[in-house]
Design an enzyme around this catalytic site. Structure first.
Site, PDB file in Angstrom:
ATOM      1  N   HIS A 194      -6.721  20.342 -14.825  1.00  0.00           N
ATOM      2  CA  HIS A 194      -7.067  21.516 -14.040  1.00  0.00           C
ATOM      3  C   HIS A 194      -5.987  22.582 -14.054  1.00  0.00           C
ATOM      4  O   HIS A 194      -6.269  23.755 -13.836  1.00  0.00           O
ATOM      5  CB  HIS A 194      -7.488  21.104 -12.630  1.00  0.00           C
ATOM      6  CG  HIS A 194      -8.853  20.497 -12.654  1.00  0.00           C
ATOM      7  ND1 HIS A 194      -9.054  19.156 -12.811  1.00  0.00           N
ATOM      8  CD2 HIS A 194     -10.086  21.063 -12.647  1.00  0.00           C
ATOM      9  CE1 HIS A 194     -10.360  18.916 -12.852  1.00  0.00           C
ATOM     10  NE2 HIS A 194     -11.003  20.054 -12.753  1.00  0.00           N
ATOM     11  N   ARG A 198     -15.804  26.133  -8.689  1.00  0.00           N
ATOM     12  CA  ARG A 198     -15.331  24.797  -8.315  1.00  0.00           C
ATOM     13  C   ARG A 198     -14.947  24.825  -6.832  1.00  0.00           C
ATOM     14  O   ARG A 198     -13.803  25.094  -6.483  1.00  0.00           O
ATOM     15  CB  ARG A 198     -14.120  24.413  -9.161  1.00  0.00           C
ATOM     16  CG  ARG A 198     -14.430  24.139 -10.630  1.00  0.00           C
ATOM     17  CD  ARG A 198     -13.173  23.742 -11.381  1.00  0.00           C
ATOM     18  NE  ARG A 198     -13.447  23.086 -12.644  1.00  0.00           N
ATOM     19  CZ  ARG A 198     -13.545  23.708 -13.823  1.00  0.00           C
ATOM     20  NH1 ARG A 198     -13.397  25.009 -13.916  1.00  0.00           N
ATOM     21  NH2 ARG A 198     -13.785  23.017 -14.927  1.00  0.00           N
ATOM     22  N   GLU A 252     -22.616  15.314 -16.704  1.00  0.00           N
ATOM     23  CA  GLU A 252     -21.256  15.016 -17.151  1.00  0.00           C
ATOM     24  C   GLU A 252     -20.994  13.513 -17.261  1.00  0.00           C
ATOM     25  O   GLU A 252     -19.849  13.095 -17.410  1.00  0.00           O
ATOM     26  CB  GLU A 252     -20.208  15.719 -16.283  1.00  0.00           C
ATOM     27  CG  GLU A 252     -20.414  15.615 -14.804  1.00  0.00           C
ATOM     28  CD  GLU A 252     -19.428  16.459 -14.000  1.00  0.00           C
ATOM     29  OE1 GLU A 252     -18.491  17.044 -14.552  1.00  0.00           O
ATOM     30  OE2 GLU A 252     -19.612  16.493 -12.774  1.00  0.00           O
ATOM     31  N   ASP A 311     -15.833  16.165 -18.536  1.00  0.00           N
ATOM     32  CA  ASP A 311     -16.075  14.788 -18.118  1.00  0.00           C
ATOM     33  C   ASP A 311     -17.013  14.070 -19.082  1.00  0.00           C
ATOM     34  O   ASP A 311     -16.830  12.885 -19.353  1.00  0.00           O
ATOM     35  CB  ASP A 311     -16.631  14.754 -16.686  1.00  0.00           C
ATOM     36  CG  ASP A 311     -15.513  14.851 -15.665  1.00  0.00           C
ATOM     37  OD1 ASP A 311     -14.488  14.171 -15.856  1.00  0.00           O
ATOM     38  OD2 ASP A 311     -15.645  15.615 -14.708  1.00  0.00           O
ATOM     39  N   ARG A 346      -9.277  12.234 -19.751  1.00  0.00           N
ATOM     40  CA  ARG A 346      -9.037  13.653 -20.030  1.00  0.00           C
ATOM     41  C   ARG A 346      -7.639  14.106 -19.615  1.00  0.00           C
ATOM     42  O   ARG A 346      -7.162  15.154 -20.038  1.00  0.00           O
ATOM     43  CB  ARG A 346     -10.103  14.532 -19.348  1.00  0.00           C
ATOM     44  CG  ARG A 346     -10.095  14.447 -17.857  1.00  0.00           C
ATOM     45  CD  ARG A 346     -11.293  15.139 -17.238  1.00  0.00           C
ATOM     46  NE  ARG A 346     -11.044  16.547 -16.967  1.00  0.00           N
ATOM     47  CZ  ARG A 346     -11.858  17.312 -16.248  1.00  0.00           C
ATOM     48  NH1 ARG A 346     -12.987  16.818 -15.771  1.00  0.00           N
ATOM     49  NH2 ARG A 346     -11.575  18.567 -16.020  1.00  0.00           N
ATOM     50  N   CYS A 377     -20.800  24.243 -18.932  1.00  0.00           N
ATOM     51  CA  CYS A 377     -19.720  24.844 -18.140  1.00  0.00           C
ATOM     52  C   CYS A 377     -18.379  24.143 -18.374  1.00  0.00           C
ATOM     53  O   CYS A 377     -17.381  24.503 -17.760  1.00  0.00           O
ATOM     54  CB  CYS A 377     -20.068  24.869 -16.652  1.00  0.00           C
ATOM     55  SG  CYS A 377     -20.258  23.232 -15.951  1.00  0.00           S
TER      56      CYS A 377
HETATM   57  C1  PEP Z   1     -16.543  19.271 -16.578  1.00  0.00           C
HETATM   58  O1  PEP Z   1     -16.356  18.089 -16.279  1.00  0.00           O
HETATM   59  O2  PEP Z   1     -16.778  19.646 -17.747  1.00  0.00           O
HETATM   60  C2  PEP Z   1     -16.491  20.310 -15.535  1.00  0.00           C
HETATM   61  C3  PEP Z   1     -16.847  21.546 -15.799  1.00  0.00           C
HETATM   62  O3  PEP Z   1     -16.013  19.982 -14.303  1.00  0.00           O
HETATM   63  P1  PEP Z   1     -14.464  19.710 -13.988  1.00  0.00           P
HETATM   64  O4  PEP Z   1     -13.669  20.165 -15.184  1.00  0.00           O
HETATM   65  O5  PEP Z   1     -14.110  20.465 -12.768  1.00  0.00           O
HETATM   66  O6  PEP Z   1     -14.428  18.223 -13.809  1.00  0.00           O
HETATM   67 MG    MG Z   2     -16.376  17.477 -14.229  1.00  0.00          MG
END
Ligand code: PEP
Ligand code: MG
Length: 559
Positions: free
Chosen positions: A188, A295, A430, A454, A464, A501
């Site tokens: 993040h 988010r 996801e 995810d 990740r 996304c």
């Molecule tokens: C994802 O998992 O691709 C997503 C957009 O959500 P986050 O990155 O906040 O887990």
């Molecule tokens: Mg996610």
């Protein structure tokens, strides 16, 4: 000159002094003071500074999220000078002769315990406030800055790694670039850097030495190169590159206002991912068509206690109003895994990414979920809202979540509170489970948005957050791309739209594939909108589709 190499995760070149992120140390020294009056004066000065800081935060919160948001900091201000609290500290310093850091820490803990033991839930919630206030004063006494940056000028910020909760609290106006020892491209911090349009380099390991602090640094977020004390030719070369990037941006700016349409007429919506109401500025500045992922958990990460319905309502309302009728997809709370929040008191887990996170928490703790949904539906009266649930694996979860939406609407109606009847409810795809049963899920929701960060992690069994997985973490893996193709097809069979996304949506090497698959929306960091628009406008889908799809579905033994 020293040149070191990491992995670039947010493009751009930036130059400035290197600054190491400061954390409030958790252990404090305890000792007896000789001059008790001087120690008391030291406390009073720290208290005054804390009150000033909180006043500034209250103003910032008011500007970004309204009066309710400012109230939290104003309450903290009052708590700083609460008479009982101050008297206890005075006694610890003047009567017992203990050092201020130790006294403030102990008094904070004592008061927190006292509040926590009260029957009234409002008073119980004050326990976190008094701890936070005490932590702030102790930080000032120790010379450690809340928010991590004690510099008059903007800096290149270096850290071992930054938790999402630390990242959200940074004073963004002070950051020219990020360098982290660890981290990964889909962490993040990297996502935030891209949203802010700030160059970022991760995985620098132990190459950054403490003695580099304050020295001149140039970072290249494209190549992952960090140069300390650059010599003249290197500085000239990198500054020329910086100028080149700025020029390229100016050319991209000419695409503002133009449609996202391929050469052969296929349209795609290009929306933006944001984490804060203030990010709307960069969405509009980059001509994003809407917000495909807000988010919402970043609101929670920014608070010391559960954000109230009103606080959330103000934040959502602001985003919707600022977007002036353009679609805004707000994702319900997605905490757990790497986004931990202390006040949720989640039990420690062996494998948090596979544990209690996101929608699972909301379904298990309906009071939290309901508060958020009430705030969302109330805000829906001020713009075009869509709600989206993260981390879905089963049909029953979606049905239960939708039931809660119905309950909230019924309650609001009974209370005479306005909300929009046009709110679409969708889900993130996801997990492999959700992708595989997307034919069924498509029958009960209004849209899909594929969270490739995810989805890739769970499909490839690759964490990740782990930057060491190297070639095993392949975001272009055919398993992931085939799932995306399947999900889009299942969405279209039921007449609903399907977007992406996750970070893969901005990967220009895949734009032709996504258009060929028929993805309806790509939601990316604001800075990625115009490069993506350019790529879409250069693509002839009909010309590339047959081969791309055949390659993807081929049984030839390749990757
Ligand atoms: C994802 O998992 O691709 C997503 C957009 O959500 P986050 O990155 O906040 O887990
Ligand atoms: Mg996610």
């Amino acid at each position: 000159m020293i040149s070191i190499q990491g992995k670039g995760v947010s493009t751009g070149v930036a130059a400035g002094p290197l600054y190491f992120y400061q954390r409030v140390k958790s252990t404090i020294r305890r000792f007896e003071v000789t001059d008790r009056e001087a120690e008391w004066a030291r406390f009073k000065a720290a208290q005054a500074k804390a009150i000033d800081q909180l006043g500034e935060l209250a103003e910032k919160a008011r500007a970004e999220a309204g009066d309710e948001a400012a109230l939290l900091f104003e309450t903290h201000q009052m708590m700083c000078e609460d008479l009982d609290y101050e008297e206890a500290i005075e006694a610890g310093i003047k009567e017992e002769g203990r050092n201020a850091e130790a006294v403030v820490t102990d008094t904070g803990a004592q008061f927190a315990e006292m509040f926590a033991a009260m029957d009234d839930s409002y008073m119980q919630a004050r326990a976190a406030d008094v701890k936070d206030v005490s932590g702030r004063i102790v930080g000032i006494l120790l010379g450690v800055v809340q928010g991590g940056i004690d510099s008059e000028v903007p800096v290149i910020l270096a850290a071992d790694d930054l938790a999402p909760s630390e990242t959200v609290q940074l004073d963004k106006s002070k950051i020219l670039g990020f360098i982290t020892e660890g981290g990964s491209g889909s962490s993040h911090t990297a996502i935030l850097a891209r949203t802010m349009g700030i160059p970022a380099i991760i995985g620098i390991g132990d190459q950054l030495k403490a003695e580099f602090e304050g020295r001149d640094v140039i970072v290249d977020g494209g190549t992952g190169n960090v140069v300390i004390d650059p010599d003249e030719p290197t500085r000239d070369r990198l500054m020329a590159k910086r100028a080149e990037l700025i020029k390229r941006q100016e050319l991209l700016n000419q695409l503002k206002g133009l449609p996202n349409v391929s050469k052969d007429g296929q349209q795609v919506r290009i929306y933006c991912n944001i984490g804060n109401p203030e990010d709307v500025h960069s969405v509009l500045a980059n001509d994003g068509g809407g917000i495909g992922l807000f988010r919402s958990e970043f609101l929670y990460l920014n608070c010391d206690d559960y954000p109230s319905e009103d606080y959330q309502f103000e934040a959502y309302k602001k985003v919707l109003a600022d977007m002036e009728g353009k679609e805004v997809v707000i994702r319900t709370l997605d905490i757990g895994a790497d986004k931990m929040i202390e006040y949720f008191k989640l039990p420690k887990e062996e494998n948090p990414a596979l544990g209690n996170r996101a929608l699972r928490i909301c379904l298990n703790r309906p009071e939290i979920f309901k508060t958020q949904l009430r705030a969302l539906y109330r805000a829906s009266a001020y713009g075009r809202l869509s709600i989206m649930f993260p981390m879905v694996t089963s049909v029953w979860e979606v049905k239960e979540a939708k039931k809660m939406c119905e309950l909230v609407k019924k309650e609001l109606k009974a209370e005479g509170i306005p909300y929009s009847d046009e709110v679409d409810v969708g889900i993130m795809i996801e997990t492999p489970a959700a992708a595989i049963i997307s034919d069924r899920l498509a029958k009960i929701v209004d849209f899909f948005s594929i969270g490739t960060n995810d989805l890739t992690q769970y499909t490839l069994a690759c964490d990740r957050q782990n930057n060491d997985l190297g070639r095993f973490f392949n975001a272009h893996h055919p398993a992931v791309l085939r799932l995306i193709k399947m999900v889009a097809a299942n969405a279209h069979k039921e007449g609903i739209w399907c977007g992406i996304c996750g970070e893969l949506g901005a990967d220009l090497e895949l734009t032709e594939t996504f258009l060929s698959i028929g993805v309806d929306e790509l939601s990316v960091s604001p800075r990625a909108v115009l490069p993506l628009r350019q790529k879409v406008r250069e693509t002839n889908v009909a010309a590339v589709k047959p081969k791309l799809v055949a390659d993807l579905m081929s049984d030839e033994v390749t990757l």
